[in-house]
Design a protein around this motif. Structure first.
Motif, PDB file in Angstrom:
ATOM      1  N   GLY A 147     -35.138  26.163  22.401  1.00  0.00           N
ATOM      2  CA  GLY A 147     -35.513  24.790  22.076  1.00  0.00           C
ATOM      3  C   GLY A 147     -36.041  24.683  20.653  1.00  0.00           C
ATOM      4  N   LEU A 174     -34.313  22.535  17.401  1.00  0.00           N
ATOM      5  CA  LEU A 174     -34.988  21.630  16.461  1.00  0.00           C
ATOM      6  C   LEU A 174     -34.681  22.019  15.014  1.00  0.00           C
ATOM      7  CD1 LEU A 174     -38.485  21.373  18.214  1.00  0.00           C
ATOM      8  CD2 LEU A 174     -36.927  19.453  17.796  1.00  0.00           C
ATOM      9  N   ALA A 180     -37.381  18.973  24.997  1.00  0.00           N
ATOM     10  CA  ALA A 180     -37.541  20.300  25.603  1.00  0.00           C
ATOM     11  C   ALA A 180     -38.071  20.219  27.037  1.00  0.00           C
ATOM     12  CB  ALA A 180     -38.482  21.163  24.759  1.00  0.00           C
ATOM     13  N   PHE A 229     -35.856  27.399  28.368  1.00  0.00           N
ATOM     14  CA  PHE A 229     -36.921  28.364  28.676  1.00  0.00           C
ATOM     15  C   PHE A 229     -37.123  28.336  30.202  1.00  0.00           C
ATOM     16  CE2 PHE A 229     -41.467  29.360  29.185  1.00  0.00           C
ATOM     17  CZ  PHE A 229     -41.610  30.479  28.370  1.00  0.00           C
TER      18      PHE A 229
HETATM   19  C1  LIG Z   1     -40.895  24.472  25.196  1.00  0.00           C
HETATM   20  C2  LIG Z   1     -40.949  23.515  24.079  1.00  0.00           C
HETATM   21  C3  LIG Z   1     -40.311  23.755  22.851  1.00  0.00           C
HETATM   22  C4  LIG Z   1     -39.696  25.066  22.481  1.00  0.00           C
HETATM   23  O1  LIG Z   1     -38.721  25.525  23.334  1.00  0.00           O
HETATM   24  P1  LIG Z   1     -38.349  27.092  23.303  1.00  0.00           P
HETATM   25  O2  LIG Z   1     -37.082  27.152  24.070  1.00  0.00           O
HETATM   26  O3  LIG Z   1     -39.483  27.808  23.970  1.00  0.00           O
HETATM   27  O4  LIG Z   1     -38.188  27.504  21.897  1.00  0.00           O
HETATM   28  C5  LIG Z   1     -40.330  22.762  21.891  1.00  0.00           C
HETATM   29  N1  LIG Z   1     -40.953  21.591  22.113  1.00  0.00           N
HETATM   30  C6  LIG Z   1     -41.596  21.328  23.263  1.00  0.00           C
HETATM   31  C7  LIG Z   1     -42.256  20.001  23.442  1.00  0.00           C
HETATM   32  C8  LIG Z   1     -41.628  22.282  24.289  1.00  0.00           C
HETATM   33  O5  LIG Z   1     -42.273  22.015  25.424  1.00  0.00           O
END
Ligand SMILES: *Cc1c(COP(=O)(O)O)cnc(C)c1O
Length: 371
Positions: free
Chosen positions: A60, A64, A165, A189
Protein backbone atom coordinates in the motif's frame (compact mmCIF):
# COMPACT_ATOMS: atom_id res chain seq x y z
CA UNK A 1 -9.73 -19.50 23.93
CA UNK A 2 -8.99 -15.79 23.76
CA UNK A 3 -10.77 -13.42 21.42
CA UNK A 4 -8.46 -12.45 18.53
CA UNK A 5 -8.30 -8.73 17.60
CA UNK A 6 -8.52 -9.66 13.92
CA UNK A 7 -9.43 -13.30 13.33
CA UNK A 8 -7.34 -14.39 10.34
CA UNK A 9 -7.31 -18.03 11.44
CA UNK A 10 -11.00 -18.82 10.78
CA UNK A 11 -10.73 -17.61 7.20
CA UNK A 12 -7.49 -19.51 6.66
CA UNK A 13 -8.99 -22.77 7.93
CA UNK A 14 -11.98 -22.33 5.61
CA UNK A 15 -9.86 -21.54 2.52
CA UNK A 16 -6.69 -23.50 3.29
CA UNK A 17 -7.01 -26.34 0.79
CA UNK A 18 -7.94 -23.96 -2.06
CA UNK A 19 -5.04 -21.66 -1.16
CA UNK A 20 -2.59 -24.58 -0.95
CA UNK A 21 -3.75 -25.65 -4.39
CA UNK A 22 -3.39 -22.14 -5.83
CA UNK A 23 0.13 -21.79 -4.41
CA UNK A 24 1.03 -25.25 -5.72
CA UNK A 25 -0.07 -24.22 -9.19
CA UNK A 26 2.26 -21.22 -9.14
CA UNK A 27 5.18 -23.37 -7.99
CA UNK A 28 4.37 -25.79 -10.82
CA UNK A 29 4.31 -23.19 -13.59
CA UNK A 30 7.20 -21.26 -12.05
CA UNK A 31 6.26 -17.75 -13.20
CA UNK A 32 6.89 -16.20 -9.79
CA UNK A 33 7.25 -12.67 -11.16
CA UNK A 34 4.32 -11.22 -13.13
CA UNK A 35 2.81 -14.65 -13.68
CA UNK A 36 -0.70 -15.18 -15.11
CA UNK A 37 -2.36 -14.91 -11.66
CA UNK A 38 -1.21 -11.27 -11.38
CA UNK A 39 -3.08 -10.30 -14.54
CA UNK A 40 -6.09 -12.43 -13.63
CA UNK A 41 -6.25 -10.67 -10.27
CA UNK A 42 -6.05 -7.24 -11.90
CA UNK A 43 -8.98 -8.17 -14.13
CA UNK A 44 -11.04 -9.49 -11.20
CA UNK A 45 -10.30 -6.38 -9.15
CA UNK A 46 -11.37 -4.21 -12.08
CA UNK A 47 -14.61 -6.23 -12.37
CA UNK A 48 -15.24 -5.98 -8.64
CA UNK A 49 -14.70 -2.24 -8.37
CA UNK A 50 -15.88 -1.21 -11.82
CA UNK A 51 -12.64 0.72 -12.26
CA UNK A 52 -11.07 0.59 -15.72
CA UNK A 53 -7.44 0.03 -14.74
CA UNK A 54 -5.95 -1.86 -11.82
CA UNK A 55 -2.18 -2.01 -11.34
CA UNK A 56 -1.17 -4.38 -8.55
CA UNK A 57 2.04 -3.70 -6.66
CA UNK A 58 4.23 -4.60 -3.71
CA UNK A 59 2.45 -2.74 -0.88
CA UNK A 60 0.00 0.00 0.00
CA UNK A 61 2.94 2.31 0.68
CA UNK A 62 4.49 1.64 -2.73
CA UNK A 63 1.05 2.14 -4.31
CA UNK A 64 1.07 5.68 -2.90
CA UNK A 65 4.66 6.37 -3.96
CA UNK A 66 4.06 5.05 -7.50
CA UNK A 67 0.90 7.16 -7.79
CA UNK A 68 2.74 10.33 -6.75
CA UNK A 69 5.48 9.54 -9.28
CA UNK A 70 2.94 8.85 -12.05
CA UNK A 71 1.19 12.15 -11.37
CA UNK A 72 4.55 13.90 -11.49
CA UNK A 73 4.70 15.13 -7.90
CA UNK A 74 8.30 16.00 -7.05
CA UNK A 75 10.63 18.31 -5.13
CA UNK A 76 9.10 21.65 -4.20
CA UNK A 77 5.50 20.43 -4.54
CA UNK A 78 3.20 20.41 -1.53
CA UNK A 79 0.92 17.44 -0.82
CA UNK A 80 -1.89 17.65 1.76
CA UNK A 81 -2.43 14.67 4.04
CA UNK A 82 -4.42 14.14 7.22
CA UNK A 83 -2.21 13.74 10.28
CA UNK A 84 -4.66 11.24 11.77
CA UNK A 85 -3.47 8.30 9.67
CA UNK A 86 -0.87 5.57 9.41
CA UNK A 87 2.56 7.11 8.81
CA UNK A 88 2.83 5.64 5.28
CA UNK A 89 0.49 8.29 3.85
CA UNK A 90 2.98 11.05 4.69
CA UNK A 91 6.05 8.90 4.15
CA UNK A 92 5.21 8.35 0.48
CA UNK A 93 5.17 12.12 -0.05
CA UNK A 94 8.61 12.47 1.52
CA UNK A 95 9.95 9.59 -0.57
CA UNK A 96 9.27 11.49 -3.82
CA UNK A 97 10.98 14.59 -2.41
CA UNK A 98 7.80 16.65 -2.01
CA UNK A 99 6.64 18.56 1.07
CA UNK A 100 3.87 17.45 3.40
CA UNK A 101 1.26 19.81 4.78
CA UNK A 102 -0.82 18.23 7.54
CA UNK A 103 -4.57 18.85 7.57
CA UNK A 104 -7.07 18.25 10.40
CA UNK A 105 -9.95 15.75 10.34
CA UNK A 106 -13.69 16.11 10.94
CA UNK A 107 -14.87 15.30 14.46
CA UNK A 108 -17.76 13.12 13.25
CA UNK A 109 -16.10 10.92 10.57
CA UNK A 110 -12.42 11.25 11.65
CA UNK A 111 -11.61 11.72 7.94
CA UNK A 112 -10.01 14.74 6.27
CA UNK A 113 -11.82 18.00 7.00
CA UNK A 114 -12.58 19.88 3.73
CA UNK A 115 -12.48 23.31 5.46
CA UNK A 116 -9.10 22.52 6.95
CA UNK A 117 -7.89 21.41 3.50
CA UNK A 118 -9.15 24.61 1.91
CA UNK A 119 -7.30 26.68 4.46
CA UNK A 120 -4.12 24.66 3.96
CA UNK A 121 -4.29 25.11 0.18
CA UNK A 122 -4.79 28.87 0.58
CA UNK A 123 -1.88 29.10 3.00
CA UNK A 124 0.35 27.15 0.58
CA UNK A 125 -0.51 29.29 -2.42
CA UNK A 126 0.00 32.48 -0.35
CA UNK A 127 3.47 31.21 0.56
CA UNK A 128 4.23 30.98 -3.17
CA UNK A 129 4.32 27.19 -3.21
CA UNK A 130 2.65 24.71 -5.55
CA UNK A 131 -0.33 22.79 -4.16
CA UNK A 132 0.20 19.60 -6.17
CA UNK A 133 -1.96 16.87 -4.65
CA UNK A 134 -4.14 15.82 -1.74
CA UNK A 135 -4.26 12.34 -0.22
CA UNK A 136 -7.48 11.79 1.74
CA UNK A 137 -7.46 8.62 3.85
CA UNK A 138 -10.47 6.33 4.28
CA UNK A 139 -9.84 5.75 7.96
CA UNK A 140 -11.09 2.50 9.50
CA UNK A 141 -12.62 1.64 6.10
CA UNK A 142 -14.96 4.64 5.79
CA UNK A 143 -14.60 6.55 2.50
CA UNK A 144 -13.57 10.18 3.00
CA UNK A 145 -15.68 13.16 1.90
CA UNK A 146 -14.69 12.97 -1.79
CA UNK A 147 -17.55 15.18 -2.97
CA UNK A 148 -16.08 18.18 -1.18
CA UNK A 149 -12.43 17.22 -1.54
CA UNK A 150 -12.63 16.59 -5.31
CA UNK A 151 -14.30 19.99 -5.73
CA UNK A 152 -11.59 21.78 -3.75
CA UNK A 153 -8.90 19.89 -5.67
CA UNK A 154 -10.37 20.72 -9.08
CA UNK A 155 -10.52 24.41 -8.16
CA UNK A 156 -6.89 24.34 -6.98
CA UNK A 157 -5.84 22.24 -10.02
CA UNK A 158 -4.36 19.51 -7.89
CA UNK A 159 -4.60 15.73 -8.08
CA UNK A 160 -6.52 13.55 -5.64
CA UNK A 161 -5.02 10.23 -4.57
CA UNK A 162 -7.37 8.30 -2.30
CA UNK A 163 -5.51 6.26 0.31
CA UNK A 164 -7.90 3.33 0.40
CA UNK A 165 -5.53 1.02 2.26
CA UNK A 166 -8.26 0.35 4.84
CA UNK A 167 -11.33 0.76 2.67
CA UNK A 168 -11.22 -1.76 -0.19
CA UNK A 169 -14.85 -2.88 -0.56
CA UNK A 170 -16.29 0.36 0.82
CA UNK A 171 -18.56 2.57 -1.28
CA UNK A 172 -20.44 5.86 -1.57
CA UNK A 173 -23.98 5.67 -3.02
CA UNK A 174 -23.11 2.36 -4.68
CA UNK A 175 -19.83 3.65 -6.17
CA UNK A 176 -17.05 1.46 -4.90
CA UNK A 177 -13.71 2.60 -3.52
CA UNK A 178 -11.44 2.74 -6.57
CA UNK A 179 -13.79 5.16 -8.35
CA UNK A 180 -14.10 7.97 -5.82
CA UNK A 181 -10.95 9.89 -6.79
CA UNK A 182 -8.72 10.24 -9.86
CA UNK A 183 -6.36 7.66 -8.40
CA UNK A 184 -6.99 5.24 -5.53
CA UNK A 185 -4.48 3.06 -3.71
CA UNK A 186 -5.06 0.06 -1.49
CA UNK A 187 -3.07 -2.42 0.59
CA UNK A 188 -3.25 -6.19 0.82
CA UNK A 189 -1.30 -6.30 4.11
CA UNK A 190 -2.64 -9.40 5.95
CA UNK A 191 -4.77 -7.46 8.46
CA UNK A 192 -6.54 -5.26 5.87
CA UNK A 193 -10.07 -6.19 4.73
CA UNK A 194 -8.62 -8.00 1.69
CA UNK A 195 -5.25 -9.28 2.84
CA UNK A 196 -2.67 -11.63 1.34
CA UNK A 197 0.02 -13.67 3.11
CA UNK A 198 2.65 -10.95 2.97
CA UNK A 199 2.91 -7.47 1.48
CA UNK A 200 0.86 -6.35 -1.48
CA UNK A 201 -1.12 -3.44 -2.86
CA UNK A 202 -2.85 -1.98 -5.90
CA UNK A 203 -3.61 1.28 -7.67
CA UNK A 204 -6.97 1.98 -9.34
CA UNK A 205 -7.54 4.61 -12.02
CA UNK A 206 -9.81 5.23 -15.00
CA UNK A 207 -7.04 7.25 -16.68
CA UNK A 208 -5.25 5.15 -19.31
CA UNK A 209 -2.15 7.39 -19.34
CA UNK A 210 -1.72 7.21 -15.57
CA UNK A 211 -2.18 3.43 -15.68
CA UNK A 212 0.50 3.10 -18.37
CA UNK A 213 2.90 5.21 -16.27
CA UNK A 214 2.15 3.09 -13.20
CA UNK A 215 2.90 -0.12 -15.12
CA UNK A 216 6.22 1.32 -16.24
CA UNK A 217 7.15 2.69 -12.79
CA UNK A 218 6.34 -0.70 -11.23
CA UNK A 219 9.27 -2.23 -13.18
CA UNK A 220 12.15 0.26 -13.07
CA UNK A 221 10.60 2.72 -15.48
CA UNK A 222 10.48 0.16 -18.24
CA UNK A 223 9.83 1.34 -21.78
CA UNK A 224 8.97 -0.79 -24.80
CA UNK A 225 11.09 -3.72 -23.61
CA UNK A 226 12.71 -5.06 -20.45
CA UNK A 227 16.08 -3.35 -20.88
CA UNK A 228 14.68 -0.09 -22.17
CA UNK A 229 14.37 2.36 -19.27
CA UNK A 230 12.54 5.56 -20.11
CA UNK A 231 12.01 6.99 -16.60
CA UNK A 232 12.96 6.32 -12.97
CA UNK A 233 10.89 3.65 -11.33
CA UNK A 234 10.85 1.09 -8.56
CA UNK A 235 10.77 -2.67 -7.98
CA UNK A 236 7.18 -2.73 -6.94
CA UNK A 237 5.57 -5.85 -8.38
CA UNK A 238 3.07 -8.06 -6.56
CA UNK A 239 4.39 -11.63 -6.21
CA UNK A 240 2.49 -14.16 -8.31
CA UNK A 241 2.01 -16.33 -5.20
CA UNK A 242 0.31 -13.43 -3.39
CA UNK A 243 -1.91 -12.82 -6.42
CA UNK A 244 -2.92 -16.49 -6.39
CA UNK A 245 -3.83 -16.24 -2.69
CA UNK A 246 -5.80 -13.03 -3.27
CA UNK A 247 -7.78 -14.66 -6.10
CA UNK A 248 -9.04 -17.29 -3.64
CA UNK A 249 -9.78 -14.71 -0.95
CA UNK A 250 -11.57 -12.42 -3.40
CA UNK A 251 -14.13 -15.18 -3.98
CA UNK A 252 -15.39 -14.91 -0.40
CA UNK A 253 -14.74 -11.17 -0.01
CA UNK A 254 -18.27 -9.90 -0.76
CA UNK A 255 -19.73 -12.34 1.73
CA UNK A 256 -17.12 -11.36 4.32
CA UNK A 257 -18.02 -7.69 3.85
CA UNK A 258 -21.63 -8.49 4.71
CA UNK A 259 -20.46 -10.40 7.77
CA UNK A 260 -18.37 -7.38 8.83
CA UNK A 261 -21.43 -5.17 8.40
CA UNK A 262 -23.46 -7.49 10.63
CA UNK A 263 -20.79 -7.33 13.33
CA UNK A 264 -20.64 -3.54 13.01
CA UNK A 265 -24.44 -3.28 13.23
CA UNK A 266 -24.42 -5.26 16.48
CA UNK A 267 -21.75 -3.02 17.98
CA UNK A 268 -23.64 0.09 16.89
CA UNK A 269 -26.92 -1.14 18.35
CA UNK A 270 -25.26 -2.05 21.64
CA UNK A 271 -23.43 1.28 22.00
CA UNK A 272 -26.16 3.58 20.68
CA UNK A 273 -26.89 6.21 23.28
CA UNK A 274 -24.34 4.88 25.79
CA UNK A 275 -23.20 7.84 27.88
CA UNK A 276 -19.58 8.77 27.33
CA UNK A 277 -19.15 6.77 24.09
CA UNK A 278 -18.98 8.23 20.61
CA UNK A 279 -19.10 6.25 17.37
CA UNK A 280 -17.76 7.22 13.97
CA UNK A 281 -20.60 8.68 11.90
CA UNK A 282 -21.22 6.45 8.87
CA UNK A 283 -21.79 8.91 6.04
CA UNK A 284 -20.77 6.26 3.47
CA UNK A 285 -20.53 2.46 3.38
CA UNK A 286 -17.48 1.33 5.31
CA UNK A 287 -15.35 -1.73 4.61
CA UNK A 288 -15.03 -1.99 8.41
CA UNK A 289 -11.30 -2.55 8.64
CA UNK A 290 -11.77 -1.42 12.25
CA UNK A 291 -14.65 -0.78 14.58
CA UNK A 292 -13.62 2.25 16.59
CA UNK A 293 -15.17 4.02 19.56
CA UNK A 294 -14.03 7.18 21.22
CA UNK A 295 -14.38 8.14 24.85
CA UNK A 296 -12.88 10.43 27.48
CA UNK A 297 -12.51 7.22 29.46
CA UNK A 298 -10.56 5.49 26.70
CA UNK A 299 -7.66 4.44 28.93
CA UNK A 300 -10.05 2.97 31.50
CA UNK A 301 -11.92 1.00 28.83
CA UNK A 302 -8.63 -0.20 27.39
CA UNK A 303 -7.46 -1.37 30.84
CA UNK A 304 -10.75 -3.16 31.56
CA UNK A 305 -10.63 -4.99 28.23
CA UNK A 306 -7.03 -5.96 28.92
CA UNK A 307 -7.97 -7.28 32.34
CA UNK A 308 -10.65 -9.42 30.67
CA UNK A 309 -8.04 -10.62 28.17
CA UNK A 310 -9.81 -8.89 25.29
CA UNK A 311 -7.44 -7.22 22.82
CA UNK A 312 -8.05 -3.65 21.66
CA UNK A 313 -5.77 -1.30 19.76
CA UNK A 314 -5.34 2.47 19.63
CA UNK A 315 -5.22 3.64 15.99
CA UNK A 316 -3.34 5.91 16.43
CA UNK A 317 -1.73 6.82 19.77
CA UNK A 318 0.25 9.62 18.06
CA UNK A 319 -0.72 11.66 15.03
CA UNK A 320 1.90 11.76 12.28
CA UNK A 321 2.78 15.44 12.96
CA UNK A 322 3.57 14.37 16.55
CA UNK A 323 6.06 11.71 15.43
CA UNK A 324 9.74 12.56 15.90
CA UNK A 325 10.57 12.23 12.20
CA UNK A 326 7.67 14.50 11.14
CA UNK A 327 7.65 17.23 13.79
CA UNK A 328 9.24 19.88 11.61
CA UNK A 329 6.74 19.62 8.75
CA UNK A 330 4.10 22.22 8.00
CA UNK A 331 0.64 21.99 9.54
CA UNK A 332 -2.47 23.92 8.52
CA UNK A 333 -2.40 27.34 10.19
CA UNK A 334 -5.59 26.65 12.16
CA UNK A 335 -3.89 23.70 13.82
CA UNK A 336 -5.00 20.11 14.32
CA UNK A 337 -7.25 20.24 17.43
CA UNK A 338 -9.58 17.41 16.37
CA UNK A 339 -6.66 15.12 15.54
CA UNK A 340 -4.93 15.93 18.82
CA UNK A 341 -8.10 15.11 20.74
CA UNK A 342 -8.75 11.85 18.84
CA UNK A 343 -5.34 10.35 19.61
CA UNK A 344 -6.33 10.61 23.28
CA UNK A 345 -9.81 9.13 22.91
CA UNK A 346 -10.03 6.47 20.17
CA UNK A 347 -10.01 2.72 20.68
CA UNK A 348 -10.56 -0.03 18.10
CA UNK A 349 -12.35 -3.18 19.23
CA UNK A 350 -12.06 -6.77 17.96
CA UNK A 351 -13.47 -6.80 14.43
CA UNK A 352 -13.55 -9.51 11.81
CA UNK A 353 -16.18 -11.26 9.70
CA UNK A 354 -15.82 -14.31 11.92
CA UNK A 355 -16.30 -12.64 15.31
CA UNK A 356 -18.97 -14.72 17.08
CA UNK A 357 -21.97 -13.14 18.80
CA UNK A 358 -20.83 -14.75 22.03
CA UNK A 359 -17.38 -13.17 21.88
CA UNK A 360 -18.79 -9.86 20.72
CA UNK A 361 -21.22 -9.77 23.65
CA UNK A 362 -18.29 -10.16 26.02
CA UNK A 363 -16.51 -7.21 24.40
CA UNK A 364 -19.67 -5.09 24.55
CA UNK A 365 -20.31 -5.91 28.19
CA UNK A 366 -16.81 -4.91 29.30
CA UNK A 367 -16.85 -1.70 27.25
CA UNK A 368 -20.25 -0.62 28.60
CA UNK A 369 -19.22 -1.35 32.17
CA UNK A 370 -16.04 0.73 31.89
CA UNK A 371 -17.46 3.61 29.84
C1 LIG B 1 -1.79 -0.03 5.97
C2 LIG B 1 -1.81 1.36 5.48
C3 LIG B 1 -0.90 1.84 4.52
C4 LIG B 1 0.29 1.08 4.06
O1 LIG B 1 0.03 -0.16 3.52
P1 LIG B 1 1.23 -1.23 3.44
O2 LIG B 1 0.69 -2.27 2.53
O3 LIG B 1 1.45 -1.73 4.84
O4 LIG B 1 2.42 -0.56 2.90
C5 LIG B 1 -1.06 3.13 4.05
N1 LIG B 1 -2.06 3.92 4.50
C6 LIG B 1 -2.93 3.51 5.43
C7 LIG B 1 -4.02 4.44 5.87
C8 LIG B 1 -2.84 2.22 5.96
O5 LIG B 1 -3.71 1.82 6.89
Amino acid sequence: MGIPFIDLKSQEVQLRSRIDQAIGKVIDHGAFIMGPEVFELEEKLADYTGCRNVVTCSSGTDALTMSLMAIGVSAGDVVFVPSFTFVATAEAVISVGAEVCFVDVDSDTYNMCPESLERAVHQTVMAGKKAAAVIPVDLYGLPANYNSINTIATKARMAVIADGAQSFGGSVDGRKVGNLAGVTTTSFFPAKPLGCFGDGGAVFTDCEDTAALLRSIRVHGQGASKYDNVRFGMTARLDTIQAAILLVKLEVFAEELEMRQTVANRYQAAFAGAAGLQLVEQKATSAWAQFTISSDRRDRIYASLRESEIPSVIYYPKAVHQQDAYRTFTCVSSGLPVTENLVKSVLSLPMSPYLTCHDQDRVIEVVLRAA
